[in-house]
Design a protein around this motif. Sequence first.
Motif, mmCIF file in Angstrom:
data_model
loop_
_atom_site.group_PDB
_atom_site.id
_atom_site.type_symbol
_atom_site.label_atom_id
_atom_site.label_comp_id
_atom_site.label_asym_id
_atom_site.label_seq_id
_atom_site.Cartn_x
_atom_site.Cartn_y
_atom_site.Cartn_z
ATOM 1 N N ARG A 68 39.034 -46.183 5.545
ATOM 2 C CA ARG A 68 40.266 -46.901 5.878
ATOM 3 C C ARG A 68 40.012 -48.067 6.795
ATOM 4 O O ARG A 68 40.546 -49.157 6.620
ATOM 5 C CB ARG A 68 41.267 -45.940 6.522
ATOM 6 C CG ARG A 68 42.022 -45.189 5.472
ATOM 7 C CD ARG A 68 42.946 -44.210 6.089
ATOM 8 N NE ARG A 68 43.893 -44.838 6.999
ATOM 9 C CZ ARG A 68 44.636 -44.166 7.856
ATOM 10 N NH1 ARG A 68 44.524 -42.861 7.921
ATOM 11 N NH2 ARG A 68 45.487 -44.781 8.632
ATOM 12 N N ILE A 114 50.990 -42.350 5.873
ATOM 13 C CA ILE A 114 49.745 -42.822 5.239
ATOM 14 C C ILE A 114 48.607 -41.893 5.673
ATOM 15 O O ILE A 114 47.803 -41.462 4.855
ATOM 16 C CB ILE A 114 49.439 -44.287 5.630
ATOM 17 C CG1 ILE A 114 50.515 -45.223 5.072
ATOM 18 C CG2 ILE A 114 48.062 -44.712 5.111
ATOM 19 C CD1 ILE A 114 50.482 -46.642 5.631
ATOM 20 N N ASP A 115 48.564 -41.572 6.964
ATOM 21 C CA ASP A 115 47.528 -40.657 7.480
ATOM 22 C C ASP A 115 47.602 -39.315 6.767
ATOM 23 O O ASP A 115 46.595 -38.743 6.381
ATOM 24 C CB ASP A 115 47.714 -40.418 8.989
ATOM 25 C CG ASP A 115 47.405 -41.658 9.798
ATOM 26 O OD1 ASP A 115 46.820 -42.597 9.227
ATOM 27 O OD2 ASP A 115 47.748 -41.699 10.997
ATOM 28 N N TYR A 174 51.310 -50.736 -0.595
ATOM 29 C CA TYR A 174 50.059 -51.427 -0.249
ATOM 30 C C TYR A 174 48.928 -50.420 -0.061
ATOM 31 O O TYR A 174 47.797 -50.657 -0.455
ATOM 32 C CB TYR A 174 50.243 -52.257 1.031
ATOM 33 C CG TYR A 174 48.978 -52.991 1.409
ATOM 34 C CD1 TYR A 174 48.664 -54.218 0.819
ATOM 35 C CD2 TYR A 174 48.085 -52.453 2.336
ATOM 36 C CE1 TYR A 174 47.489 -54.879 1.148
ATOM 37 C CE2 TYR A 174 46.907 -53.103 2.663
ATOM 38 C CZ TYR A 174 46.621 -54.320 2.075
ATOM 39 O OH TYR A 174 45.447 -54.977 2.392
ATOM 40 N N TYR A 175 49.271 -49.267 0.549
ATOM 41 C CA TYR A 175 48.233 -48.266 0.818
ATOM 42 C C TYR A 175 48.122 -47.242 -0.317
ATOM 43 O O TYR A 175 47.492 -46.206 -0.168
ATOM 44 C CB TYR A 175 48.495 -47.578 2.164
ATOM 45 C CG TYR A 175 48.311 -48.553 3.310
ATOM 46 C CD1 TYR A 175 47.044 -48.821 3.811
ATOM 47 C CD2 TYR A 175 49.389 -49.256 3.831
ATOM 48 C CE1 TYR A 175 46.862 -49.751 4.825
ATOM 49 C CE2 TYR A 175 49.217 -50.179 4.847
ATOM 50 C CZ TYR A 175 47.956 -50.426 5.345
ATOM 51 O OH TYR A 175 47.767 -51.345 6.346
ATOM 52 N N LYS A 198 46.570 -51.315 16.864
ATOM 53 C CA LYS A 198 46.834 -50.281 15.856
ATOM 54 C C LYS A 198 45.876 -49.151 16.192
ATOM 55 O O LYS A 198 44.663 -49.364 16.277
ATOM 56 C CB LYS A 198 46.554 -50.825 14.470
ATOM 57 C CG LYS A 198 46.924 -49.879 13.358
ATOM 58 C CD LYS A 198 46.900 -50.634 12.045
ATOM 59 C CE LYS A 198 47.364 -49.788 10.891
ATOM 60 N NZ LYS A 198 47.432 -50.579 9.670
ATOM 61 N N ASP A 245 46.424 -39.588 3.282
ATOM 62 C CA ASP A 245 44.977 -39.775 3.305
ATOM 63 C C ASP A 245 44.262 -38.438 3.455
ATOM 64 O O ASP A 245 43.162 -38.250 2.967
ATOM 65 C CB ASP A 245 44.659 -40.659 4.507
ATOM 66 C CG ASP A 245 43.463 -41.507 4.229
ATOM 67 O OD1 ASP A 245 43.396 -42.071 3.137
ATOM 68 O OD2 ASP A 245 42.581 -41.562 5.109
ATOM 69 N N GLN A 300 53.014 -45.146 9.089
ATOM 70 C CA GLN A 300 51.589 -44.998 9.412
ATOM 71 C C GLN A 300 51.190 -43.518 9.389
ATOM 72 O O GLN A 300 50.147 -43.146 8.868
ATOM 73 C CB GLN A 300 51.300 -45.606 10.803
ATOM 74 C CG GLN A 300 49.825 -45.611 11.195
ATOM 75 C CD GLN A 300 48.980 -46.392 10.204
ATOM 76 O OE1 GLN A 300 49.324 -47.493 9.812
ATOM 77 N NE2 GLN A 300 47.878 -45.794 9.766
ATOM 78 N N LYS A 345 50.458 -55.348 4.475
ATOM 79 C CA LYS A 345 49.756 -54.457 5.408
ATOM 80 C C LYS A 345 50.700 -53.937 6.491
ATOM 81 O O LYS A 345 51.630 -54.641 6.892
ATOM 82 C CB LYS A 345 48.626 -55.235 6.100
ATOM 83 C CG LYS A 345 47.410 -55.410 5.237
ATOM 84 C CD LYS A 345 46.270 -55.847 6.141
ATOM 85 C CE LYS A 345 45.429 -56.891 5.471
ATOM 86 N NZ LYS A 345 44.480 -57.521 6.349
ATOM 87 N N ASN A 346 50.377 -52.756 6.979
ATOM 88 C CA ASN A 346 51.162 -52.188 8.069
ATOM 89 C C ASN A 346 50.574 -52.700 9.384
ATOM 90 O O ASN A 346 49.629 -52.130 9.904
ATOM 91 C CB ASN A 346 51.106 -50.662 8.000
ATOM 92 C CG ASN A 346 52.136 -50.028 8.902
ATOM 93 O OD1 ASN A 346 53.118 -50.672 9.276
ATOM 94 N ND2 ASN A 346 51.917 -48.780 9.270
ATOM 95 N N SER A 386 36.772 -40.451 5.583
ATOM 96 C CA SER A 386 38.067 -40.995 5.222
ATOM 97 C C SER A 386 38.496 -42.109 6.185
ATOM 98 O O SER A 386 38.904 -43.189 5.753
ATOM 99 C CB SER A 386 39.068 -39.851 5.213
ATOM 100 O OG SER A 386 40.344 -40.321 5.222
ATOM 101 N N GLN A 392 44.822 -57.951 12.882
ATOM 102 C CA GLN A 392 45.242 -56.740 13.587
ATOM 103 C C GLN A 392 44.060 -56.193 14.398
ATOM 104 O O GLN A 392 42.975 -55.991 13.856
ATOM 105 C CB GLN A 392 45.640 -55.713 12.523
ATOM 106 C CG GLN A 392 45.862 -54.318 13.022
ATOM 107 C CD GLN A 392 47.262 -54.119 13.558
ATOM 108 O OE1 GLN A 392 48.215 -54.124 12.818
ATOM 109 N NE2 GLN A 392 47.370 -53.954 14.855
ATOM 110 N N ARG A 439 38.255 -50.784 4.990
ATOM 111 C CA ARG A 439 39.177 -51.524 4.138
ATOM 112 C C ARG A 439 39.994 -52.510 4.977
ATOM 113 O O ARG A 439 40.233 -53.640 4.563
ATOM 114 C CB ARG A 439 40.096 -50.550 3.407
ATOM 115 C CG ARG A 439 40.936 -51.244 2.386
ATOM 116 C CD ARG A 439 41.841 -50.329 1.625
ATOM 117 N NE ARG A 439 42.917 -51.143 1.063
ATOM 118 C CZ ARG A 439 43.968 -50.652 0.475
ATOM 119 N NH1 ARG A 439 44.100 -49.356 0.356
ATOM 120 N NH2 ARG A 439 44.916 -51.437 0.005
#
Lengths: 381, 694
Positions: free
Chosen positions: B35, A272-273, A239-240, B212, A276, A269, A2-3, B31, B50, B38
């Motif tokens: 996330r 990933i965004d 992972y993502y 985060k 997504d 990150q 995981k990030n 979306s 986190q 998840r």
Amino acid sequence: MKNIVGQIPRGDNFYPREYIINKIYRRLDSGSHIFLSAPRRSGKTSIMRYLEDNPKENYIFLYANVEDAEEPETYFMMLSELLLDSNAIGQLHRFSKKSRNKFAEFVDSVKSIKVWDLVEVHATEKVKPKYSEEFEKLMTNLDGSDPIVVLLVDEFPIALERISKKYGKEAAQKFLHVNRRIRQISDGGIRFIYTGSIGLPHITKKLNATAAVNDLNIVEVPPLTYKEALDFSAKLLDYYQVNYNEDIIPYLLEKLKWLMPFYIQLVIQMLIDEYDLCHESIGQKDIDKVFEKTSTHRNNIYFENYYSRLDKSLNLEEAKLAKTILSTIAKENEVSVETFDDKTAYSLLEMLEFDGYINSSGGKYRFNSPILQLWWLKCVR
Amino acid sequence: MKSTNTSFSLRHNPRNQSKDQLVKGFVVRLSIFKRLYREIKDGDMKYPEQHILIEGKRGMGKTTLLLRLKYEIEQDETLNQWMIPIIFNDEEYGIRTLYKLWERLVELLEDDSSVFKDLSYQFESLSMQYLEHDEYEKALFRLLTTTLQAKNKKLVLFIDNFEYIFRKFTQGEAHRLRKILQTSSDIRIIAATNTTLEAFYDYKHPFYQFFKIFYLKGLNEVEAQSLVLKMDRLNDGQVDLELDKEHRARIETMRRITGGVIQSMVLMFDTFVEDKYGNAIRDLNKILEGISPFFKHRMDDLSAQQQEIVNTIALEWDALSAKEISRRTRMESKKISAQLNQLVKNEIVTKIKTNTKNHLYQISERFFNIWYLMKHGRQKEKQRIIWFLKFMEEWCGGILNKSSNLALGEPQAVYYSIGNLKKTKFILAKAESLVFKKTFGQILNVFDKNKYKEAKNHYSNKEYSLAIDSLEKMDVLDALSLGLIYWCHFSKDEEAVRYLQQGIEEQNAMAMFCLGCFYLEKRQASKARNYLKLAAEHGWAMAYNNLGILQLVLGEEEEGEAYLRQAAMDENLGMLNLAMFYYEHRKYRKAKEWYLNALKHGVLGNTIVIGNNKAVQQMTLFLLAAGEQHSLHNYFTNKIAKEAQIQERFMLLWYAILSFLKDKYPNEHLKMGTEFQETLKEILAKVELLQERI
């Protein structure tokens, strides 16, 4: 993997950094007490927790975060309770008889302190026993052949700063000396690894007490190696379930230059965004886009802080000079060490290096983070 | 108005919706929801997890998202066995220390789960036992975690408006909370904030980069359209939205102006329900009405001096320097600086750094600025918004329609789109059939107002026949005017032709021109041509312009060009059309020459032209691509432009020009608000494309 940002990655989420782990063990094996040094968000705490979760044979690591201690006694209470609650006590059979006795005495004493205020024993005992003294007693004569108990003391400089703030410089100096004495008498039985989000040398210098920590072996936490960074980035993206072209990770690392996990995570990150949002394979263009974004608008506050903390921690003249130095380096990309040769500039460069703005290698100063460099060029006027 | 607001807040406050309603109505942010869910589901909370912060402005859907996550955990049978989601209220005024946070948590826990029934009694006894706050807090947390561990439960705390709670904690409490969150695996925080908390970016603060962060940005174009459509479906197709071009342009305009705030989009849907065929201005007014209580509250919270400063900055709309604010408010610059610092800190105002010591200040939330201008601005300030809206509506419509226009000269204004004749590529690009219509009032203004009072009264009472009777009885109203009234206002063609021909008999060249235009509208080309030629022969230069366009429409390009050239001898509109002709025919050198000619001859003072956004747009973009930014700057700042308020009418084009002149005017483009950014970017991209073409 995981990030994880801000929180401490544990278990499978920790990226094992063999080089630094081995270095720490080498220093411990030689009997040193350690100060782990690196800017914030470099992974110091996660390294500690990794040691705790995966100890080598004959080592017991115990982790304590002491940032909420603002008096010496609380600090030692925390360490005492840590020992009391830990599996070190559960593993006493691994210790020599002499050490077992010492631990037993320590456990009794700590328990007696804990009930001191609750049960009225003041009449029979003249002076309230102290955690610091009991802790010190335990340190003496622990057998060096026992398993090595390593106390991982996180945020030690913050506790020191808070003590200094509340009780004054002298109390803080005294606290440092007590700690030093304890380390000296521990005779290899118990070791300390300190770390913290602010620099210990910086605070001890302010307290005129650098001598009280000069026995500590400073271990720098370096950025990831290129190979590690490649692997780390791939693991995060995988992972993502992000689709990406093979060439993007080397491209990303080339752009990042300073391979601190946090900066890699920040960019990943954003990738990933991005993924997504459009579900299209990530390519070099996306990296460029993300870099452009990191140095603008939303991240302004993050970089703005790098700028404004110069004003907060330096006087007017020094802050001005520091900004000029940084602007020059930002513009020139790299600047020779001799460029700034006056005394003030030298001490400022030292501070800027310590606080994670710049690094010097091969006789040149460079920005650690090209993202910060880009922001500096764009936004600092 | 009040009832509308109340009903809005009741209907749209996510906390007032049932679980079922909220889940069903959760149609955007899918979306980020997936996330986050998840993240939650994947975390077994074996180690401290986190912690997450959701950052987004008011109305971006934070509360809804938190509630949606909570409901999902509750219905997830693998999670609900051991994970308890707790949601705090919007405003938790009582939590001002860390121990209060635990106390409140236990109250909510007890309300939510019977497993923890007696916990608050135990908390009370601890309160008696520990007099020191620190000790009490530690004891509370110990009890909480031991109870959780004994019952094999973990907590996920959803804390809305986290900044209000967090700001009250002392530095010591912040250290303590950080330690707890870093070392305890029993609780996990998913918080939401309206503002960016400086602490999270302050290197020296315990919470430096601790969370985060997930950002809730404004909806993009697709999301906004889909939200409105889905809302319609949820409302059983009450509006039966097809999302045609017009609707899409309306939604897109509002999205850009409001910054894609969900709350505003929901209000936008309400305007569709009430007014399917409205326009951007009516939409904006409706949204502002709904949003007004929130913004009013924001203004009321400021001190008198701060209100004055905010008033000054907001009415300017563009960013202002402290010096200018000081001049306008007549407040000492020291005071201004102090108040500005406070306003910046509270995120009411944003500071924009310039290359001088005079930095610029603007209202942070741009839609608040628009609300302020519409609510408290004078007519000229409101007018700027209306121009902006019109520009945006056309721009957004234009992007969707990809159409362009040629301007036709008409008596006293307006342009004409030739529409479906489909003869030239200009025409093929046009879709909408715009018909020139003059208002009754405009006709009357030609004459003495007092004499036509009676006719006006009839007109305003919608007694049209009586109005016409009154007008016909008045000698001063000539045949031309009557012809125009019949044509443009009452659509009585026979009477219109009769009166216009009467005017022609009187040798009135304007009547000839108007009848030509009448036949143009009726798509009767030969009649149109005849009357326009007649008008031209009688010295009505504008007729050449329309003749030119007619010939172009009919495919007679050479003749069309010749007529336009003749028109260009006398009319700046002719020059502009000639430039557009060359532009469309990719004769860029000539296009540039004639565009510059038109500007030199004051085309920006021509009311027909400035009423035609697209023509001005095309000219500006082309000249920027041709490297004429300095000429444009001159023409946008000269006397004619000032009188015609060109900069105010075409703010986006003005900022596009400034973007090309950053070297000369490094601080001017910085004054622009973020509501312009997306469109400006598109404008600049178009210029770039043009540069490649020419």
